[in-house]
Design a protein around this motif. Sequence first.
Motif, PDB file in Angstrom:
ATOM      1  N   GLN A  44       0.947  -1.387   0.230  1.00  0.00           N
ATOM      2  CA  GLN A  44       0.046   0.029  -0.201  1.00  0.00           C
ATOM      3  C   GLN A  44       0.847   0.952  -0.066  1.00  0.00           C
ATOM      4  N   GLN A  45       1.781   1.459   0.320  1.00  0.00           N
ATOM      5  CA  GLN A  45       2.745   2.346   0.546  1.00  0.00           C
ATOM      6  C   GLN A  45       4.054   2.431  -0.701  1.00  0.00           C
ATOM      7  N   ASP A  46       3.486   1.480  -1.522  1.00  0.00           N
ATOM      8  CA  ASP A  46       4.266   1.566  -2.621  1.00  0.00           C
ATOM      9  C   ASP A  46       5.937   0.603  -2.575  1.00  0.00           C
ATOM     10  N   ASN A  47       6.210   0.015  -1.775  1.00  0.00           N
ATOM     11  CA  ASN A  47       7.459  -0.764  -1.251  1.00  0.00           C
ATOM     12  C   ASN A  47       7.273  -2.006  -2.270  1.00  0.00           C
ATOM     13  N   GLU A  48       7.849  -2.379  -2.722  1.00  0.00           N
ATOM     14  CA  GLU A  48       8.578  -3.617  -3.570  1.00  0.00           C
ATOM     15  C   GLU A  48       9.400  -4.626  -2.963  1.00  0.00           C
ATOM     16  N   TYR A  49       8.749  -5.578  -3.172  1.00  0.00           N
ATOM     17  CA  TYR A  49       8.907  -6.980  -2.314  1.00  0.00           C
ATOM     18  C   TYR A  49       9.509  -8.069  -3.969  1.00  0.00           C
ATOM     19  N   ILE A  50      10.551  -8.620  -3.365  1.00  0.00           N
ATOM     20  CA  ILE A  50      10.796  -9.735  -4.496  1.00  0.00           C
ATOM     21  C   ILE A  50       9.634 -11.185  -3.947  1.00  0.00           C
ATOM     22  N   ASP A  51       9.544 -11.524  -4.812  1.00  0.00           N
ATOM     23  CA  ASP A  51       8.249 -12.912  -4.409  1.00  0.00           C
ATOM     24  C   ASP A  51       9.545 -14.020  -4.650  1.00  0.00           C
ATOM     25  N   PHE A  52       9.422 -14.968  -3.482  1.00  0.00           N
ATOM     26  CA  PHE A  52      10.048 -16.295  -3.682  1.00  0.00           C
ATOM     27  C   PHE A  52       8.827 -17.484  -3.054  1.00  0.00           C
ATOM     28  N   ALA A  53       7.907 -16.827  -2.806  1.00  0.00           N
ATOM     29  CA  ALA A  53       6.867 -17.904  -1.993  1.00  0.00           C
ATOM     30  C   ALA A  53       5.820 -18.118  -2.870  1.00  0.00           C
ATOM     31  N   GLY A  54       5.159 -17.028  -4.112  1.00  0.00           N
ATOM     32  CA  GLY A  54       4.799 -17.692  -5.238  1.00  0.00           C
ATOM     33  C   GLY A  54       2.956 -17.610  -4.551  1.00  0.00           C
ATOM     34  N   GLY A  55       2.500 -17.356  -4.007  1.00  0.00           N
ATOM     35  CA  GLY A  55       1.531 -18.295  -3.233  1.00  0.00           C
ATOM     36  C   GLY A  55       1.424 -19.225  -2.625  1.00  0.00           C
ATOM     37  N   ARG A 370      12.069  -7.402   2.589  1.00  0.00           N
ATOM     38  CA  ARG A 370      11.731  -7.075   1.398  1.00  0.00           C
ATOM     39  C   ARG A 370      11.153  -8.086   0.618  1.00  0.00           C
ATOM     40  N   VAL A 371      11.820  -9.367   1.073  1.00  0.00           N
ATOM     41  CA  VAL A 371      11.334 -10.782   0.279  1.00  0.00           C
ATOM     42  C   VAL A 371      10.153 -11.527   0.669  1.00  0.00           C
ATOM     43  N   MET A 372       9.589 -12.210   0.062  1.00  0.00           N
ATOM     44  CA  MET A 372       8.329 -13.737   0.483  1.00  0.00           C
ATOM     45  C   MET A 372       9.336 -14.724   0.730  1.00  0.00           C
ATOM     46  N   ILE A 373       9.152 -14.935   1.776  1.00  0.00           N
ATOM     47  CA  ILE A 373       9.634 -16.406   1.441  1.00  0.00           C
ATOM     48  C   ILE A 373       8.411 -17.472   2.139  1.00  0.00           C
ATOM     49  N   LEU A 374       8.452 -18.788   2.310  1.00  0.00           N
ATOM     50  CA  LEU A 374       7.725 -19.625   3.459  1.00  0.00           C
ATOM     51  C   LEU A 374       8.602 -20.452   4.162  1.00  0.00           C
TER      52      LEU A 374
END
Length: 412
Positions: A44-55, A370-374
């Motif tokens: 919402q604040q326009d911060n960028e994340y790298i997605d390693f989780a893929g939903g 700002r990196v998305m993992i599981l």
Amino acid sequence: MTENKSSTSKTSVDRSLFDKVILPVYAPAQFIPVKGQGSRVWDQQDNEYIDFAGGIAVNALGHCHPQLVDALKNQSEKLWHTSNVFANEPSLRLAQKLIQHTFADRAFFANSGAEANEAAFKLARHYAIEKFSPYKTKIIAFYQAFHGRTLFTVSVGGQAKYADGFGPKPADIVHVPFNDLDAVKAVMDEHTCAVVLEPVQGEGGLTSATPEFLTGLRELCDKYDALLVFDEVQCGMGRTGSLFTYMQYGVEPDILTSAKALGGGFPISAMLTTEKVASVMHPGLHGTTYGGNPLACAVAEVAFDIINSPEVLKGIQARHDLFIEHLEAINKQFNVFKGYRGKGLLLGAELQTKYQGRARDFLNIATEYRVMILNAGTDVLRFTPSLIITPEEIKSGMVRLSQAIEKIVKAE
């Protein structure tokens, strides 16, 4: 009298609203994603994340893949839903492609992995009852498995934390250790209707079945007239480097379930089976309102075509190797991993003994960078990114993960 509630339009839609309006069965991150492109997400604040989780292994082609967007737009202007009182073209095309490229002769569509597994388990029992005996109902499953959240599927799953506390469970389900063929032999008998497993356990820590184990299960099922059921909800659809993981073992199941990546982000699942097994079913014996709807199947058909292309499938191992290379570099610096698990881009990094039990902490601190993992259980970090994630996105995400891990290590 019902209390007059203010309009939600006056309520700020932020993370605090979740705690007020959503059933408390999740503990989501403190940021809210609002936009995605490829393997990048913005909050919402326009911060960028790298997605390693893929939903959770769902967004196999990243966010907003242009061909999936086009498929959705095109079908949305034609036909959304008819129910299964009528057939529809997208579901027939998708079923035909799944059959052409797998062991199967028949497909059944639903909306989630749990629904596909529910259908698979019901089919397995009904087949055994119809063909052999009303007492041939035993299902053999495995500890640390995960097959869904319905009462039947959570009971077949081998994790008490998900199954306990909801009253009586479906009966005649036996659990044994994964990859232990002798344990299966000890409980297998003429009353067994099915053996159910994930070729790579997902939620259970990313443990892969051994070739000897799957071959042995196939032989036991043939010996006892039981069905071999593969849950490929998480490990299928290209995730491990082949269209479905069973193809790497040379062992064909009697029933296979697929979901997650099948729709590339749109909810859809499938149960695949042979003509022999499907023959016991008839109209009215099982069903679903939304399953096989034109909108979902139109998107899934395009996702299937892209994932099943040589270009995508051949690129998965190279991306796997790149992930391992970066994880090894991190580990050389911080010594947090004791080994790696899984196949392809269903990848796990097992934490060293001193960090075991803290996988969720790593996940939470990763989001700060700002990196998305599981996580997969409490001891394994899980990576299920887009199958077409770029080397640049992998590198950028690993730089951020390294910074998060450095924070954890320095806090010791």
